[in-house]
Design a protein around this motif. Structure first.
Motif, PDB file in Angstrom:
ATOM      1  N   ILE A  22      14.515  -2.766  -4.318  1.00 50.62           N
ATOM      2  CA  ILE A  22      14.335  -3.110  -5.653  1.00 50.62           C
ATOM      3  C   ILE A  22      13.123  -2.843  -6.432  1.00 50.62           C
ATOM      4  O   ILE A  22      12.990  -2.341  -7.727  1.00 50.62           O
ATOM      5  CB  ILE A  22      14.927  -4.613  -6.162  1.00 50.62           C
ATOM      6  CG1 ILE A  22      16.238  -4.871  -5.446  1.00 50.62           C
ATOM      7  CG2 ILE A  22      14.883  -5.149  -7.437  1.00 50.62           C
ATOM      8  CD1 ILE A  22      16.889  -6.451  -5.415  1.00 50.62           C
ATOM      9  N   LEU A  23      11.998  -3.329  -5.714  1.00 50.67           N
ATOM     10  CA  LEU A  23      10.559  -2.894  -6.074  1.00 50.67           C
ATOM     11  C   LEU A  23      10.412  -1.628  -6.233  1.00 50.67           C
ATOM     12  O   LEU A  23      10.152  -0.870  -7.579  1.00 50.67           O
ATOM     13  CB  LEU A  23       9.525  -3.497  -5.277  1.00 50.67           C
ATOM     14  CG  LEU A  23       8.099  -3.164  -5.592  1.00 50.67           C
ATOM     15  CD1 LEU A  23       7.702  -3.832  -6.907  1.00 50.67           C
ATOM     16  CD2 LEU A  23       7.306  -3.822  -4.419  1.00 50.67           C
ATOM     17  N   VAL A  24      10.754  -0.718  -5.686  1.00 48.33           N
ATOM     18  CA  VAL A  24      10.689   0.588  -5.705  1.00 48.33           C
ATOM     19  C   VAL A  24      11.554   1.445  -7.009  1.00 48.33           C
ATOM     20  O   VAL A  24      11.186   2.241  -7.548  1.00 48.33           O
ATOM     21  CB  VAL A  24      11.226   1.522  -4.515  1.00 48.33           C
ATOM     22  CG1 VAL A  24      11.214   3.198  -4.651  1.00 48.33           C
ATOM     23  CG2 VAL A  24      10.061   1.263  -3.485  1.00 48.33           C
ATOM     24  N   SER A  25      12.787   0.775  -7.021  1.00 48.64           N
ATOM     25  CA  SER A  25      13.509   1.348  -7.986  1.00 48.64           C
ATOM     26  C   SER A  25      13.008   0.845  -9.649  1.00 48.64           C
ATOM     27  O   SER A  25      13.009   1.727 -10.380  1.00 48.64           O
ATOM     28  CB  SER A  25      14.849   0.558  -7.906  1.00 48.64           C
ATOM     29  OG  SER A  25      15.560   0.814  -6.869  1.00 48.64           O
ATOM     30  N   VAL A  26      12.185  -0.454  -9.620  1.00 49.44           N
ATOM     31  CA  VAL A  26      11.745  -0.903 -11.060  1.00 49.44           C
ATOM     32  C   VAL A  26      10.526   0.034 -11.438  1.00 49.44           C
ATOM     33  O   VAL A  26      10.379   0.453 -12.397  1.00 49.44           O
ATOM     34  CB  VAL A  26      11.374  -2.258 -10.677  1.00 49.44           C
ATOM     35  CG1 VAL A  26      10.463  -2.675 -11.847  1.00 49.44           C
ATOM     36  CG2 VAL A  26      12.479  -3.155 -10.863  1.00 49.44           C
ATOM     37  N   ILE A  27      10.004   0.291 -10.172  1.00 43.43           N
ATOM     38  CA  ILE A  27       8.588   1.088 -10.440  1.00 43.43           C
ATOM     39  C   ILE A  27       8.655   2.685 -10.630  1.00 43.43           C
ATOM     40  O   ILE A  27       7.861   3.426 -11.419  1.00 43.43           O
ATOM     41  CB  ILE A  27       7.490   0.686  -9.643  1.00 43.43           C
ATOM     42  CG1 ILE A  27       7.756   1.225  -8.007  1.00 43.43           C
ATOM     43  CG2 ILE A  27       7.004  -0.569  -9.527  1.00 43.43           C
ATOM     44  CD1 ILE A  27       6.646   0.909  -7.422  1.00 43.43           C
ATOM     45  N   TYR A  28       9.878   3.227 -10.048  1.00 38.67           N
ATOM     46  CA  TYR A  28      10.216   4.666 -10.099  1.00 38.67           C
ATOM     47  C   TYR A  28      10.818   5.120 -11.338  1.00 38.67           C
ATOM     48  O   TYR A  28      10.661   6.111 -11.710  1.00 38.67           O
ATOM     49  CB  TYR A  28      10.724   4.965  -8.616  1.00 38.67           C
ATOM     50  CG  TYR A  28      11.257   6.287  -8.765  1.00 38.67           C
ATOM     51  CD1 TYR A  28      10.019   7.348  -8.742  1.00 38.67           C
ATOM     52  CD2 TYR A  28      12.581   6.899  -8.210  1.00 38.67           C
ATOM     53  CE1 TYR A  28      10.493   8.911  -8.640  1.00 38.67           C
ATOM     54  CE2 TYR A  28      12.805   8.150  -8.268  1.00 38.67           C
ATOM     55  CZ  TYR A  28      11.886   9.037  -8.288  1.00 38.67           C
ATOM     56  OH  TYR A  28      12.146  10.682  -8.033  1.00 38.67           O
ATOM     57  N   ALA A  29      11.825   4.238 -11.988  1.00 35.96           N
ATOM     58  CA  ALA A  29      12.591   4.510 -12.677  1.00 35.96           C
ATOM     59  C   ALA A  29      12.002   5.149 -14.275  1.00 35.96           C
ATOM     60  O   ALA A  29      12.354   5.837 -14.815  1.00 35.96           O
ATOM     61  CB  ALA A  29      13.484   3.159 -13.222  1.00 35.96           C
ATOM     62  N   PRO A  30      10.962   4.050 -14.471  1.00 34.64           N
ATOM     63  CA  PRO A  30       9.868   4.543 -15.457  1.00 34.64           C
ATOM     64  C   PRO A  30       9.531   6.103 -15.568  1.00 34.64           C
ATOM     65  O   PRO A  30       9.537   6.922 -16.529  1.00 34.64           O
ATOM     66  CB  PRO A  30       9.113   3.495 -15.952  1.00 34.64           C
ATOM     67  CG  PRO A  30       9.675   2.501 -15.218  1.00 34.64           C
ATOM     68  CD  PRO A  30      10.171   2.864 -14.093  1.00 34.64           C
TER      69      PRO A  30
ATOM     70  N   LEU B 105       0.911  -1.216  -0.116  1.00 41.93           N
ATOM     71  CA  LEU B 105      -0.006   0.178   0.119  1.00 41.93           C
ATOM     72  C   LEU B 105       1.010   1.243   0.204  1.00 41.93           C
ATOM     73  O   LEU B 105       0.618   2.137  -0.818  1.00 41.93           O
ATOM     74  CB  LEU B 105      -0.983  -0.177   1.374  1.00 41.93           C
ATOM     75  CG  LEU B 105      -1.692   1.096   1.455  1.00 41.93           C
ATOM     76  CD1 LEU B 105      -2.745   1.227   0.235  1.00 41.93           C
ATOM     77  CD2 LEU B 105      -2.506   1.125   2.785  1.00 41.93           C
ATOM     78  N   LEU B 106       1.814   1.259   0.716  1.00 43.16           N
ATOM     79  CA  LEU B 106       2.732   2.535   0.986  1.00 43.16           C
ATOM     80  C   LEU B 106       3.404   2.807  -0.465  1.00 43.16           C
ATOM     81  O   LEU B 106       3.473   3.704  -0.968  1.00 43.16           O
ATOM     82  CB  LEU B 106       3.652   2.363   2.020  1.00 43.16           C
ATOM     83  CG  LEU B 106       3.408   2.463   3.540  1.00 43.16           C
ATOM     84  CD1 LEU B 106       4.069   1.869   4.537  1.00 43.16           C
ATOM     85  CD2 LEU B 106       2.589   3.827   3.671  1.00 43.16           C
ATOM     86  N   VAL B 107       4.150   1.526  -1.023  1.00 46.13           N
ATOM     87  CA  VAL B 107       4.732   1.932  -2.356  1.00 46.13           C
ATOM     88  C   VAL B 107       3.907   2.120  -3.344  1.00 46.13           C
ATOM     89  O   VAL B 107       4.064   3.077  -4.131  1.00 46.13           O
ATOM     90  CB  VAL B 107       5.391   0.552  -2.464  1.00 46.13           C
ATOM     91  CG1 VAL B 107       5.994   0.370  -3.969  1.00 46.13           C
ATOM     92  CG2 VAL B 107       6.757   0.118  -1.766  1.00 46.13           C
ATOM     93  N   GLY B 108       2.683   1.342  -3.345  1.00 45.21           N
ATOM     94  CA  GLY B 108       1.684   1.813  -4.374  1.00 45.21           C
ATOM     95  C   GLY B 108       1.269   3.273  -4.231  1.00 45.21           C
ATOM     96  O   GLY B 108       1.052   3.805  -5.228  1.00 45.21           O
ATOM     97  N   SER B 109       1.048   3.743  -3.040  1.00 47.49           N
ATOM     98  CA  SER B 109       0.355   5.135  -2.800  1.00 47.49           C
ATOM     99  C   SER B 109       1.431   6.238  -3.231  1.00 47.49           C
ATOM    100  O   SER B 109       1.207   7.013  -3.919  1.00 47.49           O
ATOM    101  CB  SER B 109      -0.033   5.234  -1.367  1.00 47.49           C
ATOM    102  OG  SER B 109      -0.935   4.292  -1.069  1.00 47.49           O
ATOM    103  N   VAL B 110       2.716   6.111  -2.971  1.00 44.72           N
ATOM    104  CA  VAL B 110       3.817   7.082  -3.471  1.00 44.72           C
ATOM    105  C   VAL B 110       3.880   6.977  -4.819  1.00 44.72           C
ATOM    106  O   VAL B 110       4.154   8.002  -5.366  1.00 44.72           O
ATOM    107  CB  VAL B 110       4.952   6.629  -2.696  1.00 44.72           C
ATOM    108  CG1 VAL B 110       6.233   7.487  -2.869  1.00 44.72           C
ATOM    109  CG2 VAL B 110       4.691   6.794  -0.950  1.00 44.72           C
ATOM    110  N   THR B 111       4.085   5.839  -5.477  1.00 44.38           N
ATOM    111  CA  THR B 111       4.181   5.733  -6.822  1.00 44.38           C
ATOM    112  C   THR B 111       2.998   6.528  -7.613  1.00 44.38           C
ATOM    113  O   THR B 111       3.245   7.075  -8.482  1.00 44.38           O
ATOM    114  CB  THR B 111       4.243   4.197  -7.282  1.00 44.38           C
ATOM    115  OG1 THR B 111       5.233   3.526  -6.586  1.00 44.38           O
ATOM    116  CG2 THR B 111       4.461   4.010  -8.798  1.00 44.38           C
ATOM    117  N   ALA B 112       1.625   6.179  -7.342  1.00 40.86           N
ATOM    118  CA  ALA B 112       0.589   6.892  -7.597  1.00 40.86           C
ATOM    119  C   ALA B 112       0.728   8.231  -7.745  1.00 40.86           C
ATOM    120  O   ALA B 112       0.523   9.129  -8.654  1.00 40.86           O
ATOM    121  CB  ALA B 112      -0.643   6.274  -6.978  1.00 40.86           C
TER     122      ALA B 112
END
Length: 369
Positions: free
Chosen positions: A66-74, A18-25
């Motif tokens: 790594i998950l944050v890096s993958v979804i934040y890099a694009p 939830l935290l990773v998804g919310s910040v990414t959104a």
């Protein structure tokens, strides 16, 4: 317990996602000209990364990073591609995500390992405490058995003394009754009293014989035992008492042959000698136990304490029943010890040590091969 752990894991994993998804959104839905918001958002990624490391160690911290890096890099590549200077800063931030995730996980893993070590130590301490409690209970049981043996021995000694004192007068009474009976005419009305008197003397003599049988030394079957093994058990039993009186045991085990005797009775012998030394020394003493073979092939065990020793006038009395210098003693412990050793063909003696203290020396017969 396992169900509670699974629920906790599901909650933690759900919170991290939830935290990773919310910040990414927030990053993808916020226009790039709101730079101040993006600066806040990308720093919010540290929260799930640190939590992952704290909860799951290196796999958790590095995995979330790594998950944050993958979804934040694009987002950095496509939405900030027109600003190369800002891109470099954000790529460095991604590198920092992974570094923080690894370091947090590593430190957390160390904490987990130390916690497990502490828990294992606590478990061992609890097991040791339980064993000590069992040993303390066993010592109390042995002490009860010793007290019972004291009472039985005391009764035996009293019975033997009384029986010997009674037998001689009984013999005189019987002889006199038989003379009187033979002196009376066959038709005398007093003849039956002579018969009664002789019969009662026979009955009393049977009672005396029973007392003597009880008081005689116990006959034991031919047995043998390992003195080192029995001594180890006794020292294990006595550990709590030794610790309570802060007494040191010095014993260097050496190879000894099996000896003649009953293992259970010699446990009592060794325990009697150790308890006697503890009572003589008080606190902060030392008991030295040595084992060896003499020139005749006999097994010699010596128990030496650091107490005040035994008065010269009492050295010949310590094995006598009811002799004691203690206000609350029965004087039977060493008498029982002496009796057991003698019954098995051994010898026991006592002497003062020039450096201080007393030494009890056991000479036991080796078992026949």
């Amino acid at each position: 317990m396992a169900i509670a752990i699974r629920k906790q894991d599901r909650f933690r994993l759900g919170l991290l996602i939830l935290l990773v998804g919310s910040v990414t959104a927030l990053h993808y839905l916020t226009a790039t000209h709101y730079m101040q918001f993006h600066d806040i958002y990308r720093r919010l990624y540290y929260l799930p990364i640190i939590l992952g490391g704290l909860w799951y160690g290196i796999p958790g911290g590095a995995g979330v990073a790594i998950l944050v890096s993958v979804i934040y890099a694009p987002h950095v590549l496509y939405q900030w591609g027109h600003m190369p200077a800002d891109n470099l800063e954000k790529y460095l931030e991604i590198l920092l995500y992974n570094l923080i995730g690894f370091v947090t996980g590593f430190l957390s893993s160390r904490i987990f390992a130390e916690r497990r070590q502490v828990e294992e130590n606590m478990q061992r301490l609890q097991e040791s405490y339980a064993k000590l409690r069992e040993q303390a209970d066993l010592i109390m049981e042995i002490e009860d058995q010793l007290r019972q043996a004291d009472r039985l021995t005391a009764l035996g000694e009293l019975s033997a003394g009384m029986a010997h004192e009674i037998r001689n007068p009984l013999g005189s009474i019987r002889g006199t009754a038989e003379i009187l009976k033979d002196a009376l005419p066959a038709d005398s009305r007093y003849g039956e009293f002579g018969e009664i008197l002789i019969s009662e003397v026979e009955r009393l003599n049977k009672v005396v014989e029973d007392f003597l049988s009880f008081a005689r030394s116990e006959q034991t079957e031919t047995e043998d035992f390992d003195p080192n093994s029995v001594l180890r058990e006794v020292l294990q039993f006595s550990r709590q008492q030794l610790k309570r009186q802060r007494t040191e045991i010095e014993w260097q085990e050496v190879a000894l042959p099996r000896v003649v005797g009953n293992a259970g009775q010699f446990k009592q012998v060794f325990l009697n000698l150790i308890l006697n030394a503890l009572q003589a020394m008080g606190d902060k003493g030392r008991i030295r136990i040595n084992g060896a073979l003499d020139d005749k092939g006999r097994v010699v065990l010596s128990f030496q304490d650091s107490g005040p020793g035994i008065a010269a006038e009492n050295l010949d009395k310590v094995f006598n029943p009811f002799f004691t210098t203690k206000s609350d003693g029965t004087g039977l412990g060493l008498a029982i010890t002496y009796r057991i050793v003698q019954n098995h063909g051994g010898r026991i003696s006592v002497a003062n040590v020039p450096a201080g203290g007393a030494e009890f020396r056991l000479e036991l017969q080796p078992a026949m091969r």
